[in-house]
Design a protein around this motif. Sequence first.
Motif, short mmCIF file in Angstrom:
data_model
loop_
_atom_site.label_atom_id
_atom_site.label_comp_id
_atom_site.label_asym_id
_atom_site.label_seq_id
_atom_site.Cartn_x
_atom_site.Cartn_y
_atom_site.Cartn_z
N ARG A 164 0.84 -1.21 0.00
CA ARG A 164 0.00 0.00 0.00
C ARG A 164 0.86 1.25 0.00
O ARG A 164 0.59 2.21 -0.73
N LYS A 167 2.30 1.92 -3.31
CA LYS A 167 1.30 2.48 -4.24
C LYS A 167 1.11 3.97 -3.98
O LYS A 167 1.04 4.78 -4.92
N GLU A 170 4.01 5.85 -5.24
CA GLU A 170 3.99 5.93 -6.69
C GLU A 170 3.00 7.00 -7.15
O GLU A 170 3.30 7.81 -8.05
N ASP A 171 1.82 7.05 -6.51
CA ASP A 171 0.81 8.06 -6.87
C ASP A 171 1.35 9.46 -6.62
O ASP A 171 1.17 10.37 -7.44
#
Lengths: 241, 93
Positions: A164, A167, A170-171
């Motif tokens: 998580r 992610k 990365e966002d």
Amino acid sequence: MAKLILMKKNEISVPEEKKGKQIAVKENNIVALHEFYKNNYIKTEEEPKMDSLPEQKEEILEQEQLFPGTPIQPGNANETLDNSIMEEPVIPSNFDIESTAPAIENGISVSSNGTNEEQAINLTLEENNGAKGEQTINLILEENQLDQSKSEELDPELKEIKERLDKVIEDLNNYKKKIKLLETEVNQNLEKSREVLKDTQAAAKIMSIQQERQREINDEINSGSTIVNDSSRTLQMNTAA
Amino acid sequence: MDEKVMLVSPSGEKIEKKLVCFFKSIDDDRPNIKNIPIIAIDTGIMNGSNYVLEFYWEQNGMYQPINNEAAWDEVKKTIIDVINGKIEVAGVL
């Protein structure tokens, strides 16, 4: 004397990695362990199998029965001894001898050496009866085994949290890139606007100059008209006279 | 003939290993391993001239690496007792 119940199973369930706590032992010791298990399991298997814990037995098994060709042979053991370790045992900081002393009848001296990743613990056992024979069991422990097994337990939760977090990171990075692109675009538009403004200001100036010029021309025309009118009047007067 | 045991992973993968010893201690002075099945398996790997043994203990129906230091100390003591012949076999299961 320590008491054991021997067991047998054809299959056991293990974790996916199929890796237990490891130690390295000499061949004679592994043979002794196996012989102990095999002989005693067969011997006691002949007796009725137990459904619950048995009553305490006073039966003591002779060493010779347990270990035919016992590894505790003075001649064999001495050949494998490391004299420097035997003479000057060094107690590692993480080994508490006092806590082990009551549980083990023989004297124990412990030495350790090795890198941070690998620790060799040599246990040198001396017979209480003063026998010349000594037996060295080299136990080589991989320190990361404990850590690894611990981390294996926590991995599923940590893995999910890590995924998580990855992610989210990365966002965030993608958003940063987009913001940067937008900033560049805004700057470019601003620059264009400035140029347009400059052009507009220049055009305005030119127009102003042109208007001024026009005014001057108009003034000249007006003054010329006056002269013509005056001349025309004069001519009329002269003609009338 | 060598004793064998099959290690079965959650995915169903099986691997056969040589069983060296399989026991549970019933000693009160080894409380961290009392009545817990412990199995010693020959990995078949050599470390120099030494043989690498693997130990598992039963936890909730599965045989796990022994990740408890106190328990591991008691297992080592038990192994030393076995090798020294200072063991009493109380029965088989």
